[in-house]
Structure formats: structure tokens, C-alpha cells
Design a protein around this motif. Structure first.
Motif, PDB file in Angstrom:
ATOM      1  N   GLY A  14       0.791  -1.217   0.000  1.00 44.04           N
ATOM      2  CA  GLY A  14       0.000   0.000   0.000  1.00 44.04           C
ATOM      3  C   GLY A  14       0.826   1.270   0.000  1.00 44.04           C
ATOM      4  O   GLY A  14       0.282   2.372   0.013  1.00 44.04           O
ATOM      5  N   LEU A  15       2.161   1.129  -0.018  1.00 47.23           N
ATOM      6  CA  LEU A  15       3.031   2.300  -0.062  1.00 47.23           C
ATOM      7  C   LEU A  15       3.074   2.870  -1.481  1.00 47.23           C
ATOM      8  O   LEU A  15       2.648   2.220  -2.440  1.00 47.23           O
ATOM      9  N   ALA A  16       3.598   4.073  -1.591  1.00 43.49           N
ATOM     10  CA  ALA A  16       3.811   4.646  -2.929  1.00 43.49           C
ATOM     11  C   ALA A  16       4.725   3.733  -3.733  1.00 43.49           C
ATOM     12  O   ALA A  16       5.652   3.117  -3.182  1.00 43.49           O
ATOM     13  N   ASN A  17       4.452   3.606  -5.040  1.00 44.53           N
ATOM     14  CA  ASN A  17       5.340   2.816  -5.886  1.00 44.53           C
ATOM     15  C   ASN A  17       6.382   3.729  -6.538  1.00 44.53           C
ATOM     16  O   ASN A  17       6.479   4.918  -6.240  1.00 44.53           O
ATOM     17  N   ARG A  18       7.143   3.135  -7.433  1.00 46.68           N
ATOM     18  CA  ARG A  18       8.244   3.881  -8.042  1.00 46.68           C
ATOM     19  C   ARG A  18       7.753   5.117  -8.799  1.00 46.68           C
ATOM     20  O   ARG A  18       8.349   6.192  -8.723  1.00 46.68           O
ATOM     21  N   ALA A  19       6.640   4.972  -9.527  1.00 45.58           N
ATOM     22  CA  ALA A  19       6.133   6.103 -10.318  1.00 45.58           C
ATOM     23  C   ALA A  19       5.693   7.258  -9.419  1.00 45.58           C
ATOM     24  O   ALA A  19       6.013   8.425  -9.676  1.00 45.58           O
ATOM     25  N   LEU A  20       4.945   6.936  -8.365  1.00 45.98           N
ATOM     26  CA  LEU A  20       4.496   7.979  -7.460  1.00 45.98           C
ATOM     27  C   LEU A  20       5.672   8.586  -6.699  1.00 45.98           C
ATOM     28  O   LEU A  20       5.705   9.792  -6.443  1.00 45.98           O
ATOM     29  N   LEU A  21       6.643   7.741  -6.338  1.00 48.84           N
ATOM     30  CA  LEU A  21       7.849   8.253  -5.671  1.00 48.84           C
ATOM     31  C   LEU A  21       8.552   9.283  -6.549  1.00 48.84           C
ATOM     32  O   LEU A  21       8.939  10.361  -6.078  1.00 48.84           O
ATOM     33  N   GLN A  22       8.711   8.949  -7.817  1.00 43.71           N
ATOM     34  CA  GLN A  22       9.386   9.856  -8.736  1.00 43.71           C
ATOM     35  C   GLN A  22       8.645  11.187  -8.833  1.00 43.71           C
ATOM     36  O   GLN A  22       9.252  12.265  -8.810  1.00 43.71           O
ATOM     37  N   ASP A  23       7.325  11.103  -8.925  1.00 44.06           N
ATOM     38  CA  ASP A  23       6.517  12.323  -9.032  1.00 44.06           C
ATOM     39  C   ASP A  23       6.637  13.167  -7.758  1.00 44.06           C
ATOM     40  O   ASP A  23       6.844  14.386  -7.832  1.00 44.06           O
ATOM     41  N   ARG A  24       6.501  12.526  -6.613  1.00 45.46           N
ATOM     42  CA  ARG A  24       6.568  13.270  -5.348  1.00 45.46           C
ATOM     43  C   ARG A  24       7.963  13.840  -5.111  1.00 45.46           C
ATOM     44  O   ARG A  24       8.108  14.948  -4.591  1.00 45.46           O
ATOM     45  N   LEU A  25       8.980  13.079  -5.507  1.00 50.68           N
ATOM     46  CA  LEU A  25      10.342  13.565  -5.299  1.00 50.68           C
ATOM     47  C   LEU A  25      10.615  14.785  -6.175  1.00 50.68           C
ATOM     48  O   LEU A  25      11.259  15.749  -5.736  1.00 50.68           O
ATOM     49  N   ASN A  26      10.132  14.753  -7.411  1.00 44.10           N
ATOM     50  CA  ASN A  26      10.312  15.922  -8.282  1.00 44.10           C
ATOM     51  C   ASN A  26       9.638  17.163  -7.688  1.00 44.10           C
ATOM     52  O   ASN A  26      10.202  18.264  -7.704  1.00 44.10           O
ATOM     53  N   HIS A  27       8.424  16.985  -7.153  1.00 40.95           N
ATOM     54  CA  HIS A  27       7.731  18.118  -6.528  1.00 40.95           C
ATOM     55  C   HIS A  27       8.463  18.579  -5.274  1.00 40.95           C
ATOM     56  O   HIS A  27       8.567  19.793  -5.009  1.00 40.95           O
ATOM     57  N   ALA A  28       8.974  17.613  -4.493  1.00 38.17           N
ATOM     58  CA  ALA A  28       9.692  17.967  -3.262  1.00 38.17           C
ATOM     59  C   ALA A  28      10.961  18.745  -3.582  1.00 38.17           C
ATOM     60  O   ALA A  28      11.318  19.706  -2.877  1.00 38.17           O
ATOM     61  N   ILE A  29      11.644  18.348  -4.643  1.00 37.22           N
ATOM     62  CA  ILE A  29      12.859  19.064  -5.048  1.00 37.22           C
ATOM     63  C   ILE A  29      12.516  20.499  -5.450  1.00 37.22           C
ATOM     64  O   ILE A  29      13.225  21.454  -5.085  1.00 37.22           O
ATOM     65  N   ASN A  30      11.424  20.659  -6.196  1.00 40.51           N
ATOM     66  CA  ASN A  30      11.018  22.011  -6.614  1.00 40.51           C
ATOM     67  C   ASN A  30      10.673  22.884  -5.403  1.00 40.51           C
ATOM     68  O   ASN A  30      11.048  24.066  -5.339  1.00 40.51           O
ATOM     69  N   ARG A  31       9.961  22.294  -4.425  1.00 31.66           N
ATOM     70  CA  ARG A  31       9.623  23.063  -3.217  1.00 31.66           C
ATOM     71  C   ARG A  31      10.882  23.430  -2.432  1.00 31.66           C
ATOM     72  O   ARG A  31      11.026  24.566  -1.949  1.00 31.66           O
ATOM     73  N   SER A  32      11.802  22.476  -2.303  1.00 29.75           N
ATOM     74  CA  SER A  32      13.036  22.736  -1.560  1.00 29.75           C
ATOM     75  C   SER A  32      13.874  23.803  -2.246  1.00 29.75           C
ATOM     76  O   SER A  32      14.523  24.623  -1.588  1.00 29.75           O
ATOM     77  N   HIS A  33      13.835  23.791  -3.573  1.00 31.12           N
ATOM     78  CA  HIS A  33      14.585  24.795  -4.323  1.00 31.12           C
ATOM     79  C   HIS A  33      14.004  26.190  -4.085  1.00 31.12           C
ATOM     80  O   HIS A  33      14.756  27.160  -3.862  1.00 31.12           O
ATOM     81  N   ARG A  34      12.668  26.290  -4.109  1.00 27.75           N
ATOM     82  CA  ARG A  34      12.027  27.598  -3.919  1.00 27.75           C
ATOM     83  C   ARG A  34      12.247  28.123  -2.498  1.00 27.75           C
ATOM     84  O   ARG A  34      12.482  29.304  -2.285  1.00 27.75           O
ATOM     85  N   LYS A  35      12.169  27.214  -1.521  1.00 23.89           N
ATOM     86  CA  LYS A  35      12.260  27.634  -0.126  1.00 23.89           C
ATOM     87  C   LYS A  35      13.694  27.608   0.417  1.00 23.89           C
ATOM     88  O   LYS A  35      13.927  27.938   1.577  1.00 23.89           O
ATOM     89  N   ILE A  36      14.630  27.204  -0.449  1.00 22.96           N
ATOM     90  CA  ILE A  36      16.041  27.072  -0.052  1.00 22.96           C
ATOM     91  C   ILE A  36      16.131  26.174   1.189  1.00 22.96           C
ATOM     92  O   ILE A  36      16.674  26.526   2.234  1.00 22.96           O
ATOM     93  N   GLU A  37      15.559  24.969   1.058  1.00 20.06           N
ATOM     94  CA  GLU A  37      15.576  23.980   2.135  1.00 20.06           C
ATOM     95  C   GLU A  37      16.301  22.718   1.677  1.00 20.06           C
ATOM     96  O   GLU A  37      16.521  22.505   0.482  1.00 20.06           O
ATOM     97  N   LYS A  38      16.613  21.882   2.637  1.00 17.33           N
ATOM     98  CA  LYS A  38      17.229  20.598   2.322  1.00 17.33           C
ATOM     99  C   LYS A  38      16.188  19.491   2.441  1.00 17.33           C
ATOM    100  O   LYS A  38      15.237  19.589   3.215  1.00 17.33           O
ATOM    101  N   LEU A  39      16.403  18.443   1.661  1.00 13.74           N
ATOM    102  CA  LEU A  39      15.601  17.234   1.824  1.00 13.74           C
ATOM    103  C   LEU A  39      16.546  16.039   1.764  1.00 13.74           C
ATOM    104  O   LEU A  39      17.667  16.144   1.252  1.00 13.74           O
ATOM    105  N   ALA A  40      16.085  14.942   2.296  1.00  9.67           N
ATOM    106  CA  ALA A  40      16.924  13.740   2.343  1.00  9.67           C
ATOM    107  C   ALA A  40      16.196  12.569   1.695  1.00  9.67           C
ATOM    108  O   ALA A  40      14.971  12.443   1.792  1.00  9.67           O
ATOM    109  N   ILE A  41      16.980  11.725   1.034  1.00  4.80           N
ATOM    110  CA  ILE A  41      16.498  10.459   0.487  1.00  4.80           C
ATOM    111  C   ILE A  41      17.150   9.337   1.289  1.00  4.80           C
ATOM    112  O   ILE A  41      18.375   9.264   1.385  1.00  4.80           O
ATOM    113  N   LEU A  42      16.330   8.468   1.878  1.00  7.47           N
ATOM    114  CA  LEU A  42      16.837   7.293   2.577  1.00  7.47           C
ATOM    115  C   LEU A  42      16.528   6.068   1.728  1.00  7.47           C
ATOM    116  O   LEU A  42      15.358   5.801   1.415  1.00  7.47           O
TER     117      LEU A  42
END
Length: 712
Positions: free
Chosen positions: A286-314
């Protein structure tokens, strides 16, 4: 509106192609569906036979025969999409017409006995292009069409039956929206008695019209919908107040009256929701799959870029999960993965993303982490959580995880780079003993990076079938024939070219891919052995078994299944093991070797002489053959040590009643020496190089073992 007019309208607007032919097979009329499919109006086709309209070459012969039988003999016919895909030259669009890809059709042909004794023919064409797999529904629709067609006696009755048998709600409205005529399905769908339903206004049945304050507003909406070329998605309300999503097609009668066709789309909406779930979420956890992960990660990167924040991938990989999966079965393994998924979700915030890439690999997105320390804290929390036992059925299981961490933007600025670098860091943890976490740095060990890439390439190669088996012939000196062949795996990388087994086999063993790779080799080897049964009696294919494979408790069952699936005998397969495996001399090893031997499989020891086997070791095992390592054969017959060792191995094997294979034979002199010492089998480039199966067959046709031995 009279019943006859209503019936004609229902016939004309019906979403099933319908053609009515007279006794001479001339078109009496056809409906809008046929007009759209052919571009020919019904009035233009009236009085003409079908072959004149379409030409006999465009109509299927079975269709024409069925029409003849319907009119001449009174026989009905159903041309299903499975056997008669394209009876009519109909196309869904211009592109399909250009490509000559006809609409997938099911055609129902029914004779109609008219009161004056004449027999007409009713043809109904169903577009099953999009619903070809819904066979049950199509059968039901055909049954309803057949039942309807059998009730047709007059033209009004025929069309009225079609109107009544449709699974859609069909109704007409007057200028105030009051229901005038309706089919019985309307009462079933809206759960009203006929006398109650006839008093309803359309405003009471559709949610979107209830908001209107006046009759004029409602009729304006209906008029607007009638100008559309596709159904409107609305919400219907039944007598119990239950809402249902529907498609509504509105047609104006040219006056102030309207015809509505209402279709329940509940099942379609459920299917769409299910497809969306399958497309974005892992079906097991029931977790996000690879496609949804890719989509969410791209959005997270864009948000982090705008807000000048860091994010981590484990990047988490479970340690030795394959052992549990192979020993306890996939059901237990799947339940363990589900339990791990729950613990991971508990360890992070609701705003974070936990995804399963497949197998035992998970990726976690942590947004707005502040510093690397925050990511390390989550990783520590995860590793601690995994240390607690998992109670799966009757089993108390323990498992650990290796976690690689990549920080945006330090470790990468795009999704692929971050995931790849987190994966690299994870393999670093694996190399250093597993059960821990580490953050990616750019100067990590290059060897680890190479092995990581090779491991990834291996997994990809297995999926994309980049591997192939080559076969090197085995020459029987005593019988003067080709007795078998050794199966040798080859990997041609699309970019790097051929990669040596010496490079990728250790990586496959370490990563666990060796089991899947070995399973593929066994299957291909058995397939080759089966093909050789027809050419050479008793032909044997030798397969190298990795120690990692041999220790898998399901090996015997796996080999037996391949032998049974390909209908070969156990003696057609020879399992080659290493000396190192024998040296362990565990009870499990002895028991498994005996089980293979008892079932008729041949067992050989590969590269004999390079390890430290003793006579005492050899006597404990059920063996058939020793293979002299090519490092000794290479120096024959000039090197005294090589001569002595080879001779000793041959004598030792014979004293234990074992056969001997010499591998790496490349010269006539080596052949002569080994033959003189009593070696039974030879293998090497002097006889033939390893080759693909097709090349092996061709080589075998031209090869004479007796002539070869004599000439050497």
C-alpha cells in the motif's frame, strides 16, 4: 409523441449498430450508429443490397452466408469477436481507416417472420473494441438482443423491444422537463413504480438540475447538453436518495422535447479508481510505488529549491531478506514486507513519503530536514525499529536494514541522481557489514560504485534477457562420439560488450541474483538437452551450480521441476560442483548429493586439483566424474609436474570408479597424452569452442568424432 415515433427514435438513436434487410437482402433502414460508421445516411442506403454498398470484398464471407441462412432458412447467427473480428468495414477513426485497422465487432443476425409470410433480417453490430475482454457482459447483451429480436412482429414492436431491452435508461421529456415516455430500466434504476415515475420531472432525478431555481434554467441546461457530441457526467438520485454517477446523453427532437439516455457508470468509476491505485501504489504494502515516488520527489525538489531547504532520500535494503523468503516461502516474505512497511511509516512524519521500489527495497523522502543530523536521526530510528522481532504466523523473525542517505542539494539536484547516490551509500553499508546507515559522499570507494553499477546491470540484464547460454561439446574417447556439452553463461552488455563470468558471477552471488540467474540457466540447459534427445541418445548437459545455489533448500525441487517441465531424464543433466563445497562436508551437503544421485542425476567435481580435497573427502560423496582443471592441461605434455598431477588425478578417479573429464584441451598432443592415460572425456577449443545452440546443431552435423580422434 406516439409509441411508433418513440420506437423509431429509440431505434435510430440506439448505441448499437442496427440494419434491417428485406427478403431480397435490400436495406430497409439503418440507424445513426451505422450512419456514423459508414458516412452513408439511411435514406441513401434504402433499397440497396449490402454487397452493393460495401462490395463483397469488404464484407466477411461468413457474414454474407449468415444473412443468406437467416432469410432462406430462418437461422440466427452470432459472429463473435473471437472468431470473426471484422465482419463490416467499420473504423473508429480516420487513422484506423488509414492503417486498415477495423473496429472489433460482434454481429448478431436474426430472421424476422413478418405477418404476411415474408422473412426479414435484423443485423445488430456491437463495437467491442474497448470491451473485448468483458465476454460475460457481451454474452448477456447478445442474449438480451436475441430475446428482443424474437419478440419482433411488426416494425413498431421490433423497435420498441430494442428500446426496452437496453441496459440504459431511455426517457423523453416535454418542454417543462416532465417525463413523457420511458423504458422499464428507468423504474429499476431509479427504484420507482411505473405510475410514480411517470409523474416525475427531470429536476427531481439529476442533482445538477436541483440547484436551478426555475424551469427555464433547467431546460436551458438540457438544451446546452444536447449540443455536445459526448455524454455529460452527472449524478442521479433514486427514490431512496442514493446518488449514482451516470453518463447522460441528451438529444433534442427538433421541438422543445428531449430524449435522455442515462447510463450507470459506477463500475467504470470503480475500475478507474482501481487503475489509479495500481498505477501509483504498491499492491502488496500500500506504499507509494516507483512512479508515485518519482513524481513526489520531483515536486519535493522544486519546493526545496524555492524555499532554499534541504531534503533527504533514505534508501533502505533489508539485509538477508532473500534467506527468509527462500527458506520460509514467499507468503511469509510478503507478510514480513507488509510489517516492515508499517514500521517505516510509523518512523516518519505524515508529510513524508515512504515508497517500495520492489523486492526488499524502500525509499523515504524527508522534506525540510534542516541538517544532515535530522536525516541520521530518522535512519537511527528506523534501524532501531527493525531490531524488534517480527511475529509472522508462528515465526519470530529478526531482520536488519542497510540505509544509504543522499541530501539535496549536496548529493544531487535531480531525482535520479539522489536515488542513485543513496543507493550507492546503501551498498557501502552492505560492504561494511550491513545493519547501519551512511550518508553519500562524492569520493566513496570506486570499487563499490563499480560493483553497484554491475549489480544494477545484472538485475536489468536478467529482466531484459541479455544473457545467453553457450555449449561446449564433450568428446567421449571410448565411444568415439559427442556425449554431451557444458552449459556456459554469457552476458553481452549493450554498451560494455561481453562481460566475463569471473566478473559478474561473484556479484550475482553476493547480491542474491545468483538464484534467479541459476534458475534461468537450469531451464535453458534442460531445454537444450530436450532438443538434443532427438539427435543423440543419452546426451548430457553439464551445469555449474554455485555454492550459494547448492545451499538453497529448494534446489532439489527446482531441478526436478525443470526436468519434469522439459520432459527429460535426470541422467540428461549433470551438476558441476566446486571442491570448496565438498570440503565443507556437512550432513546437509552429503544428504543433498545422495538425493540427487539416487534420482539419477550425474554429479561432477569441477576444476579438480586446484583445492585441497583428499581421498577421504571424495569417498563420502556420491560422485560420477572428476574434471581436471585446465591449468594442468595447458602445460601438457611438456611439463613434468602437469603430467604427474594429471596422471595422478586420472588414477585416483579410476580407483574410486569415477570417470575423468579433461577441460581446456587445445592441441592434438594434449589429446594424445590424455587418451593414453585413460582419460574418458575431453573438452576444449581443440574440439570446439563454446557456441550458441543453433551453431552447435550445425557444427554437430558436420563433426565426425571417430575421424577427429583418428586425425589427432
Amino acid at each position: 409523441m406516439t409509441n411508433s415515433t418513440l420506437a423509431e427514435l429509440a431505434f435510430y438513436e440506439c448505441e448499437v449498430g442496427t440494419i434491417l434487410l428485406d427478403a431480397s437482402q435490400n436495406v430497409i433502414l439503418w440507424n445513426r450508429w451505422i450512419e456514423k460508421a459508414t458516412g452513408i445516411e439511411s435514406t441513401q442506403a434504402t433499397g440497396k443490397p449490402l454487397p452493393e454498398i460495401f462490395s463483397e470484398q469488404q464484407l466477411s464471407p461468413r457474414l454474407l452466408r449468415s444473412i443468406d441462412k437467416a432469410i432462406d432458412l430462418g437461422h440466427s447467427a452470432l459472429l463473435s469477436q473471437k472468431l470473426h473480428k471484422h465482419p463490416f468495414p467499420f473504423y473508429k477513426n480516420a487513422l484506423d481507416m488509414e492503417n486498415e485497422e477495423r473496429m472489433l465487432q460482434m454481429v448478431y443476425i436474426k430472421p424476422l417472420d413478418i405477418e404476411n409470410g415474408a422473412r426479414h433480417c435484423l443485423i445488430q453490430i456491437f463495437d467491442v473494441t474497448e470491451t473485448a475482454n468483458r465476454e460475460a457482459a457481451l454474452k448477456e447483451l447478445a442474449r438480451e438482443a436475441q430475446a428482443s429480436a424474437e419478440q419482433l412482429r411488426t416494425r413498431e414492436e421490433e423497435l420498441r423491444s430494442i428500446f426496452e431491452s437496453t441496459s440504459d435508461c431511455v426517457l423523453t421529456l416535454d418542454s417543462s422537463g416532465q417525463i413523457q415516455q420511458f423504458n422499464t430500466h428507468c423504474c429499476r434504476f431509479f427504484k420507482f413504480r411505473s405510475n410514480k415515475f411517470s409523474k416525475k420531472n427531470i429536476n427531481e432525478l439529476l442533482v445538477e438540475l436541483r440547484k436551478n431555481r426555475t424551469e427555464e434554467e433547467s431546460m436551458s441546461d438540457l438544451h446546452s447538453w444536447s449540443r455536445r457530441h459526448e455524454p455529460v457526467e452527472l449524478t442521479a438520485i433514486d427514490s431512496e436518495g442514493v446518488p449514482t454517477q451516470v453518463d447522460v446523453s441528451v438529444s433534442s427532437l427538433g421541438t422543445s422535447d428531449y430524449v435522455l439516455v442515462i447510463r450507470d457508470i459506477t463500475e467504470r468509476k470503480k475500475a478507474e479508481a482501481m487503475l489509479e491505485q495500481l498505477a501509483q501504489y504498491d499492491s502488496l504494502t500500500g506504499l507509494a510505488n516507483r512512479a508515485l515516488l518519482q513524481d513526489r520527489l520531483n515536486h519535493a525538489i522544486n519546493r526545496s529549491h524555492r524555499k532554499i531547504e534541504k531534503l533527504a532520500i533514505l534508501f533502505l535494503d533489508l539485509d538477508r531478506f532473500k534467506v527468509i523468503n527462500d527458506s520460509l516461502g514467499h507468503s511469509i516474505g510478503d507478510q514480513l514486507l507488509q510489517a516492515v512497511a508499517k514500521r517505516l511509516s510509523y518512523c516518519v512524519r505524515k508529510t513524508d513519503t515512504v515508497a517500495r521500489l520492489g523486492g526488499d527495497e524502500f525509499v523515504i523522502i524527508l522534506e525540510n530536514i534542516g541538517t544532515e543530523v535530522s536525516a541520521n536521526a530518522i535512519a537511527e530510528k528506523i534501524t532501531s525499529s527493525l531490531k524488534e522481532p517480527f511475529n509472522i504466523g508462528r515465526h519470530e523473525l529478526y531482520i536488519t536494514g542497510s540505509i544509504g542517505i543522499a541530501i539535496y542539494p549536496d548529493s544531487g539536484v535531480d531525482a535520479d541522481t539522489l536515488i542513485r547516490n543513496a543507493d550507492t551509500a546503501m551498498y557501502k553499508v552492505k560492504d561494511e557489514g550491513r545493519n547501519g546507515f551512511i550518508t553519500y559522499i562524492s569520493d566513496m570507494n570506486q570499487k563499490a560504485q563499480y560493483l553497484l553499477e554491475l549489480d544494477a546491470d545484472l538485475r536489468y540484464a536478467l529482466k531484459k534477457q541479455q544473457f545467453s547460454l553457450y555449449f561446449q561439446p564433450l568428446l567421449d574417447l571410448e565411444q568415439k562420439r559427442i556425449a554431451g556439452a557444458e552449459a556456459l553463461i554469457r552476458w553481452k552488455h549493450p554498451i560494455k560488450g561481453f562481460i566475463s563470468p569471473a566478473d559478474f558471477i561473484p556479484v550475482a552471488e553476493d547480491s542474491g541474483i545468483i538464484w534467479d540467474l541459476g534458475d534461468w540457466v537450469l531451464g535453458e540447459a534442460c531445454r537444450f538437452a530436450k532438443s538434443m534427445q532427438r539427435q543423440l541418445d543419452g546426451f548430457t548437459v553439464a551445469v555449474n551450480i554455485s555454492p550459494h545455489q547448492f545451499k538453497n533448500p529448494t534446489l532439489l525441487d527446482t531441478v526436478l521441476k525443470h526436468v519434469a517441465d522439459h520432459k527429460i531424464e535426470p541422467y540428461n543433466l549433470e551438476l558441476e560442483l566446486t571442491e570448496g563445497l565438498l570440503m565443507e562436508q556437512t550432513e546437509d551437503t552429503i544428504r543433498l548429493l545422495n538425493n540427487f544421485s539416487d534420482r539419477g542425476f550425474k554429479i561432477s567435481i569441477d576444476d579438480f586439483g586446484t583445492g585441497y580435497s583428499s581421498l577421504a573427502y571424495l569417498r563420502k560423496f556420491s560422485l560420477d566424474t572428476l574434471k581436471i582443471d585446465q591449468s594442468f592441461v595447458a602445460d601438457l605434455p611438456d611439463d613434468l609436474d602437469a603430467m604427474s598431477i594429471s596422471n595422478a588425478i586420472i588414477q585416483l578417479a579410476h580407483s574410486l570408479r569415477l570417470k575423468v573429464i579433461a577441460e581446456g584441451v587445445e592441441t592434438p598432443e594434449q589429446l594424445a597424452f590424455l587418451k593414453g592415460k585413460g582419460c574418458e572425456y575431453l573438452q576444449g577449443y581443440h574440439i570446439a569452442k563454446p557456441m550458441p545452440a543453433e551453431e552447435f546443431y550445425a557444427w554437430l552435423k558436420d563433426f565426425s568424432a571417430e575421424g577427429f580422434i583418428q586425425s589427432s
